[in-house]
Write a protein that holds these residues in place. Sequence first.
Motif, PDB file in Angstrom:
ATOM      1  N   SER A 147       0.917  -1.115  -0.138  1.00 27.54           N
ATOM      2  CA  SER A 147      -0.044   0.056   0.034  1.00 27.54           C
ATOM      3  C   SER A 147       0.943   1.265  -0.004  1.00 27.54           C
ATOM      4  O   SER A 147       0.666   2.142  -0.699  1.00 27.54           O
ATOM      5  N   ASN A 148       1.915   1.307   0.732  1.00 34.50           N
ATOM      6  CA  ASN A 148       2.745   2.267   0.790  1.00 34.50           C
ATOM      7  C   ASN A 148       3.336   2.617  -0.482  1.00 34.50           C
ATOM      8  O   ASN A 148       3.621   3.680  -0.903  1.00 34.50           O
ATOM      9  N   GLN A 149       3.950   1.524  -1.099  1.00 34.53           N
ATOM     10  CA  GLN A 149       4.421   1.453  -2.695  1.00 34.53           C
ATOM     11  C   GLN A 149       3.538   2.206  -3.509  1.00 34.53           C
ATOM     12  O   GLN A 149       3.921   2.877  -4.336  1.00 34.53           O
ATOM     13  N   THR A 150       2.559   1.798  -3.509  1.00 32.23           N
ATOM     14  CA  THR A 150       1.182   2.322  -4.335  1.00 32.23           C
ATOM     15  C   THR A 150       0.991   3.806  -3.831  1.00 32.23           C
ATOM     16  O   THR A 150       1.230   4.525  -5.019  1.00 32.23           O
ATOM     17  N   SER A 151       1.055   4.275  -2.884  1.00 33.64           N
ATOM     18  CA  SER A 151       1.006   5.647  -2.494  1.00 33.64           C
ATOM     19  C   SER A 151       2.127   6.408  -2.749  1.00 33.64           C
ATOM     20  O   SER A 151       2.228   7.472  -3.281  1.00 33.64           O
TER      21      SER A 151
END
Length: 228
Positions: free
Chosen positions: A90-94
């Motif tokens: 999720s952090n990588q997507t953000s």
Amino acid sequence: MAAPQDVHVRICNQEIVKFDLEVKALIQDIRDCSGPLSALTELNTKVKEKFQQLRHRIQELEQSAKEQDKESEKQVLLQEVENHKKQMLSNQTSWRKANLTCKIAIDNLEKAQLLQGGDLLRQRKTTKESLAQTSSAITESLMGISRMMSQQVQQSEEAMQTLANSSRTILDANEEFKSMSGTIQLGRKLITKYNRRELTDKLLIFLALALFLATVLYIVKKRLFPFL
């Protein structure tokens, strides 16, 4: 007393949470970044380092979970590992979205700066033309002032020349006055002398006349009265 394996699991969880928070903070910095690209590159470098540290700790936690003796504890830790992996994804997507947003903002800012640069060039050109006109007007005004000052200087020189001529005229008149004063003094002396001479002549004439009359009377007396 806690087992060394439990301590290691707790440390891994704490560091995973810490790296996760640091990654989120850096992603927010990327969202807020308005350029330049070098600043964005520096932030991305820090995010990559934090992701590597986070991934390493998640792998350590997963390895610890696999080494658990109890199946229940193993499944709990594996579930935590799965949650951490999902949070990291999720952090990588953000992170990708924040980069896209930041790059769009930087591109728009650069375009605005280019447009503003064109406006600035036109404004500078207009300013230069205005300065040239102002400079020309100032030069013309200074030339007019210079001509006026030249006229004033010429008038002053003429006035000085007139004053000098007047001064010479006054000096000449003063000399003539002194000369006339000497002549008047001399005339006064001559008149005084003449008056004295006239008085003396009158007195002599009176005495001569008196002597003449006395002589006539004496002669008449002798002729008419010889016995006297």
